[in-house]
Scaffold this motif. Sequence first.
Motif, mmCIF file in Angstrom:
data_model
loop_
_atom_site.group_PDB
_atom_site.id
_atom_site.type_symbol
_atom_site.label_atom_id
_atom_site.label_comp_id
_atom_site.label_asym_id
_atom_site.label_seq_id
_atom_site.Cartn_x
_atom_site.Cartn_y
_atom_site.Cartn_z
ATOM 1 N N ALA A 103 0.840 -1.193 0.000
ATOM 2 C CA ALA A 103 0.000 0.000 0.000
ATOM 3 C C ALA A 103 0.881 1.251 0.000
ATOM 4 O O ALA A 103 2.099 1.171 0.161
ATOM 5 N N TYR A 104 0.245 2.408 -0.194
ATOM 6 C CA TYR A 104 0.955 3.684 -0.120
ATOM 7 C C TYR A 104 0.699 4.392 1.209
ATOM 8 O O TYR A 104 1.536 5.126 1.708
ATOM 9 N N THR A 105 -0.508 4.231 1.756
ATOM 10 C CA THR A 105 -0.921 4.957 2.954
ATOM 11 C C THR A 105 -1.674 4.007 3.884
ATOM 12 O O THR A 105 -2.065 2.905 3.498
ATOM 13 N N LEU A 106 -1.930 4.441 5.123
ATOM 14 C CA LEU A 106 -2.712 3.631 6.047
ATOM 15 C C LEU A 106 -4.150 3.415 5.556
ATOM 16 O O LEU A 106 -4.698 2.315 5.727
ATOM 17 N N GLU A 111 -8.301 -0.398 3.327
ATOM 18 C CA GLU A 111 -9.144 -0.884 2.231
ATOM 19 C C GLU A 111 -8.679 -2.257 1.747
ATOM 20 O O GLU A 111 -9.495 -3.129 1.423
ATOM 21 N N LEU A 112 -7.366 -2.450 1.698
ATOM 22 C CA LEU A 112 -6.828 -3.752 1.297
ATOM 23 C C LEU A 112 -7.291 -4.853 2.246
ATOM 24 O O LEU A 112 -7.792 -5.886 1.824
ATOM 25 N N ARG A 113 -7.162 -4.602 3.530
ATOM 26 C CA ARG A 113 -7.435 -5.634 4.529
ATOM 27 C C ARG A 113 -8.922 -5.880 4.727
ATOM 28 O O ARG A 113 -9.359 -7.039 4.913
ATOM 29 N N LEU A 114 -9.726 -4.806 4.674
ATOM 30 C CA LEU A 114 -11.138 -4.935 5.036
ATOM 31 C C LEU A 114 -12.084 -4.852 3.846
ATOM 32 O O LEU A 114 -13.247 -5.220 3.962
ATOM 33 N N GLY A 115 -11.596 -4.341 2.727
ATOM 34 C CA GLY A 115 -12.362 -4.403 1.496
ATOM 35 C C GLY A 115 -13.533 -3.456 1.371
ATOM 36 O O GLY A 115 -14.403 -3.680 0.529
ATOM 37 N N THR A 116 -13.579 -2.377 2.184
ATOM 38 C CA THR A 116 -14.696 -1.439 2.083
ATOM 39 C C THR A 116 -14.208 -0.002 2.084
ATOM 40 O O THR A 116 -13.158 0.321 2.654
ATOM 41 N N ARG A 117 -15.007 0.861 1.464
ATOM 42 C CA ARG A 117 -14.701 2.292 1.485
ATOM 43 C C ARG A 117 -14.924 2.887 2.876
ATOM 44 O O ARG A 117 -14.284 3.873 3.244
ATOM 45 N N HIS A 248 3.026 9.421 9.569
ATOM 46 C CA HIS A 248 4.313 9.734 8.941
ATOM 47 C C HIS A 248 5.373 8.697 9.297
ATOM 48 O O HIS A 248 6.392 8.589 8.609
ATOM 49 N N VAL A 249 5.145 7.918 10.367
ATOM 50 C CA VAL A 249 6.031 6.805 10.694
ATOM 51 C C VAL A 249 5.694 5.589 9.842
ATOM 52 O O VAL A 249 6.569 4.946 9.243
ATOM 53 N N ALA A 250 4.409 5.268 9.759
ATOM 54 C CA ALA A 250 3.984 4.077 9.012
ATOM 55 C C ALA A 250 4.355 4.162 7.542
ATOM 56 O O ALA A 250 4.763 3.170 6.924
ATOM 57 N N VAL A 251 4.222 5.350 6.957
ATOM 58 C CA VAL A 251 4.474 5.465 5.516
ATOM 59 C C VAL A 251 5.932 5.166 5.176
ATOM 60 O O VAL A 251 6.251 4.760 4.061
ATOM 61 N N ARG A 252 6.824 5.314 6.146
ATOM 62 C CA ARG A 252 8.241 5.056 5.887
ATOM 63 C C ARG A 252 8.512 3.585 5.565
ATOM 64 O O ARG A 252 9.433 3.262 4.823
ATOM 65 N N PHE A 253 7.725 2.692 6.128
ATOM 66 C CA PHE A 253 7.954 1.278 5.871
ATOM 67 C C PHE A 253 7.564 0.886 4.455
ATOM 68 O O PHE A 253 8.012 -0.129 3.936
ATOM 69 N N TYR A 254 6.739 1.708 3.816
ATOM 70 C CA TYR A 254 6.384 1.441 2.425
ATOM 71 C C TYR A 254 7.542 1.755 1.477
ATOM 72 O O TYR A 254 7.530 1.343 0.323
#
Length: 509
Positions: A103-106, A111-117, A248-254
């Motif tokens: 993914a790019y963002t949280l 959406e990837l994991r739960l499949g809903t908007r 801003h921490v999570a996005v670094r792992f991407y």
Amino acid sequence: MSTRALATVVGVVVVVALTLGAGAFSLRRARTPSEYYVASRAISPATNAAAVSGEYLSAASFLGIAGLVLSRGATSLWYPVGWTAGYLLLLLFVAAPLRRSRAYTLPDFAELRLGTRAARTAASTAVVVVAVLYLVPQFREAGLTLRILTGAPTWVGAAIVAAVVLVNVTVGGMRSITLAQALQYWLKLVALCLPLAFLLVRRSGGGQVVVERLRDPGWLEPVHGGQGLYVTYSLVVALFLGTMGLPHVAVRFYTNRDGRAARRTTVVVLALLGVFYVLPPVYGALARAYLPETPTPGTGAADAAILTLPGHVVGGTLGDVLVAVLAAGAFAAFLSTSSGLVLSIAGVVGQDVIGRRLPPVPAFQVAGAAVAACALALTLLTSGLAVAQAVELAFVVAASTLCPLLLLGIWWRGLTSPGAVAGMVVGGVLSTAAVLTVTTGAVPGGGPGVMVAQPALVTVPAAFATMVVVSLLTRGARPPHVARIMVRLHTPEAVVLDRDGFRARGADD
């Protein structure tokens, strides 16, 4: 203009020039969303670790910890401990699976994991709230620093940070700010070490007054008062769990090449943070000993007092130069953290709001400009808390919303979209209400007031419990692809399997 003011201006100009220069040097012609959001996932662990550390070590780390140690004493040491330990939890539970999500963002992950908007919208809202709560103190401290040291209006420092961040983020996105943030970590480390060396050599005087200040039981006791134990545990929960929910921490792992590189990055980050966090408490203790007055706890005065410490201990032109070095390091902290926060909000707003009308890259750029302008406006309209306490409130909201989403989403296949949304709403409403109560000064007295001022021990369990209970009641809403997604998150990249499926908008990898 005084010597101190002139030296401060020179120091700030040098940091700004280095920041823009590093961004320009590392910039390639970024045309795709992958370049803007995650630097084509091509950042090495060593560079990424320095960038993560530079981004994470905000004004709260540079000035706030020292200010709290000065005014509140040993109980404030939980801040550097908690902020470092939070990365250990990231290493153990989140780093590699989050990178494998592609993914790019949280919100992409939700959406990837739960499949809903609906899950995506709830995550997007949480990201924006957390990032804004974290961003405004950076701008405010920049204005305060310049005002104290040069006499400039408060808006000047905030506007400088906003302008530099806007240029670096919107022109080149993640690739442009990565090298700048890596450089800023080392700038901040030098800016703390150099004045500290002179302070330790040149300290003198004080006699019995100094001894009494450092031996004050109220300052030395880490847990005191009727609710001291609750406050301590609540602070620990917020700091330990809030780190993994910071956008801003999570996005670094991407930006890592794979899950293994994400783990290696986190290990190096732990070492870099450990080295850095030794220094601010020393400044706080020295300030307690040698400043003529102890600022009132819970205000920004203690943060500002740290900047003046070399002038009191060393004095003269050398003292003014050392003050300027501290100010330059503080500006490096403002710029690095603000860049990551603006980028994370711009990624969400660009994808989920503006991206409906514009292509991905222009949407990201417009969103970045809008975010910087709105944050600057909020900064000029607010004031008050010490920066470390203000940032702590952002950790509370992150720990009460995005942390449960990540932990349960990665490790429990039973999580459903209704459960995740309900948990984020409950945790978000409770924690945000507490934040608003604290920032407006409407905290009640007694036990309820303590719970409002330190709400994590209530809001975080409430969010987790809500997610679990509602998910169990809505088992039929589990996404049909959950088994496939869990395999993707937990299988090393070296294992050949079909990793297609969800793709972030505009993804090219």
